[in-house]
Design a protein around this motif. Structure first.
Motif, PDB file in Angstrom:
ATOM      1  N   ARG A  82      -0.762 -13.081   1.481  1.00 41.66           N
ATOM      2  CA  ARG A  82      -1.503 -12.187   0.775  1.00 41.66           C
ATOM      3  C   ARG A  82      -2.866 -12.107   1.135  1.00 41.66           C
ATOM      4  NH1 ARG A  82      -0.959  -9.560  -4.335  1.00 41.66           N
ATOM      5  NH2 ARG A  82       0.383 -11.204  -5.159  1.00 41.66           N
ATOM      6  N   GLY A  92      -8.134  -6.525  -5.295  1.00 44.53           N
ATOM      7  CA  GLY A  92      -6.785  -6.465  -4.717  1.00 44.53           C
ATOM      8  C   GLY A  92      -6.983  -5.890  -3.261  1.00 44.53           C
ATOM      9  N   SER A  94      -4.779  -4.894   0.437  1.00 45.77           N
ATOM     10  CA  SER A  94      -3.754  -4.864   1.594  1.00 45.77           C
ATOM     11  C   SER A  94      -3.856  -4.063   2.623  1.00 45.77           C
ATOM     12  CB  SER A  94      -2.541  -4.137   0.586  1.00 45.77           C
ATOM     13  OG  SER A  94      -1.113  -4.359   1.242  1.00 45.77           O
ATOM     14  N   SER A  96      -1.850  -2.650   6.543  1.00 48.36           N
ATOM     15  CA  SER A  96      -0.546  -2.522   7.177  1.00 48.36           C
ATOM     16  C   SER A  96      -0.650  -1.736   8.499  1.00 48.36           C
ATOM     17  CB  SER A  96       0.195  -1.352   6.209  1.00 48.36           C
ATOM     18  OG  SER A  96       1.434  -1.001   6.860  1.00 48.36           O
ATOM     19  N   ARG A 111      -3.233  -5.921  -8.665  1.00 52.60           N
ATOM     20  CA  ARG A 111      -2.680  -6.186  -7.324  1.00 52.60           C
ATOM     21  C   ARG A 111      -2.191  -4.937  -6.572  1.00 52.60           C
ATOM     22  NH1 ARG A 111       1.073 -11.671  -7.798  1.00 52.60           N
ATOM     23  NH2 ARG A 111      -0.350 -13.110  -8.351  1.00 52.60           N
ATOM     24  N   GLY A 113      -0.320  -3.135  -2.858  1.00 53.00           N
ATOM     25  CA  GLY A 113       0.075  -3.283  -1.637  1.00 53.00           C
ATOM     26  C   GLY A 113       0.366  -2.017  -0.958  1.00 53.00           C
ATOM     27  N   ASP A 115       1.779   0.239   2.587  1.00 48.49           N
ATOM     28  CA  ASP A 115       2.785   0.261   3.834  1.00 48.49           C
ATOM     29  C   ASP A 115       2.749   1.458   4.475  1.00 48.49           C
ATOM     30  OD1 ASP A 115       4.339  -1.615   5.259  1.00 48.49           O
ATOM     31  OD2 ASP A 115       5.763  -0.146   5.238  1.00 48.49           O
ATOM     32  N   ALA A 160       5.753  -1.850   0.262  1.00 48.45           N
ATOM     33  CA  ALA A 160       4.234  -2.028  -0.638  1.00 48.45           C
ATOM     34  C   ALA A 160       4.586  -2.834  -1.743  1.00 48.45           C
ATOM     35  CB  ALA A 160       4.115  -0.310  -0.969  1.00 48.45           C
ATOM     36  N   LYS A 163       4.399  -6.162  -1.159  1.00 47.01           N
ATOM     37  CA  LYS A 163       3.158  -6.835  -0.810  1.00 47.01           C
ATOM     38  C   LYS A 163       2.370  -6.954  -2.108  1.00 47.01           C
ATOM     39  CE  LYS A 163       2.887  -5.024   3.762  1.00 47.01           C
ATOM     40  NZ  LYS A 163       2.097  -4.137   4.758  1.00 47.01           N
ATOM     41  N   ALA A 164       2.382  -5.755  -2.921  1.00 49.21           N
ATOM     42  CA  ALA A 164       1.737  -6.014  -4.214  1.00 49.21           C
ATOM     43  C   ALA A 164       1.958  -7.150  -5.039  1.00 49.21           C
ATOM     44  CB  ALA A 164       1.977  -4.761  -5.294  1.00 49.21           C
ATOM     45  N   GLY A 166       3.021  -9.888  -3.769  1.00 52.93           N
ATOM     46  CA  GLY A 166       2.909 -11.015  -3.010  1.00 52.93           C
ATOM     47  C   GLY A 166       3.912 -12.042  -2.513  1.00 52.93           C
ATOM     48  N   CYS A 205       2.136   3.252  -1.554  1.00 53.13           N
ATOM     49  CA  CYS A 205       1.216   2.429  -2.300  1.00 53.13           C
ATOM     50  C   CYS A 205       1.743   1.892  -3.661  1.00 53.13           C
ATOM     51  CB  CYS A 205      -0.321   2.723  -2.637  1.00 53.13           C
ATOM     52  SG  CYS A 205      -1.547   1.811  -3.318  1.00 53.13           S
TER      53      CYS A 205
END
Length: 234
Positions: A82, A92, A94, A96, A111, A113, A115, A160, A163-164, A166, A205
């Protein structure tokens, strides 16, 4: 250090305090990368350097817009890879990339994420069943291109979310229930939003609840309802 002159294809606040940016990789290749990013790219395979530096340039562009005091912080990899900002553990971030597309997200005190996914030319039934579970039948009768596009939208949500959280692939993203066509939803402790009306390329997201009262209701251009996606520039 210089940055590309071309603007991001899309910069948006998906909910108060959560921002994303998406652009074309080749427009964001920095002529003079940030020193921290140049050093981080030094040991990467040559084929990865371009997308890596383009995504980092887009991230720093977004940081300069929403958190300028953090725009020059080194990016480091934490648990399960992460990414995080050195000295700013509560922010946070992220990143992609897929094909020609790159996307980044920034979320203070959350947090997050993000993608982005280029749809495949075709999708086998086995992959539909694996990623869509009980919803696979909904897409099975669609034309090949259309079901590939919808699967890409679903996959961006699934990616996503992990990823958020982790967890990455170890979180088994294909098991996350995402009904086809849905623009937003919730998984575990995370909300997710697909930017179906703002992005031609599947882009989603996911983010945790805001855990700092200081930022509740704050927004770059004022407070906005949680159901809105506020486009800042394009």
């Amino acid at each position: 250090m210089t940055t590309p002159t071309a603007p991001a294809t899309l910069t948006a606040q998906v909910t108060p305090g959560v921002w994303i940016a998406q652009g074309e990789r080749d427009r964001w290749i920095p002529a003079d990368p940030h020193p921290h990013d140049r050093a981080a790219a030094a040991n990467l395979p040559r084929w990865r350097v371009t997308e890596f530096l383009a995504a980092r340039a887009l991230l720093r562009h977004l940081l300069r817009a929403v958190l300028p005091e953090q725009a020059d912080a080194p990016v480091h990899a934490g648990e399960h890879g992460r990414p995080g900002l050195a000295g700013h553990p509560d922010t946070g971030i992220s990143l992609s990339h897929d094909g020609e597309s790159i996307a980044v997200a920034v979320a203070p005190h959350r947090r997050v994420g993000v993608d982005v996914q280029q749809p495949a030319d075709s999708v086998p039934d086995t992959l539909l069943r694996r990623c869509l579970g009980k919803h696979a039948r909904t897409l099975s009768t669609l034309p090949e291109r259309q079901r590939a596009l919808e699967l890409a939208w679903v996959w961006t949500v699934q990616e996503a979310c992990v990823k958020a959280a982790g967890t990455g692939l170890s979180g088994r993203p294909w098991t996350i229930d995402v009904p086809p066509g849905r623009p937003r939803g919730q998984w575990d402790a995370y909300e997710w939003i697909s930017l179906r009306e703002q992005s031609r390329t599947p882009l989603s997201c996911a983010f945790s609840a805001l855990h700092s009262p200081v930022l509740r209701g704050s927004a770059l251009c004022g407070s906005a309802p949680r159901s809105d996606v506020e486009t800042l520039c394009s």
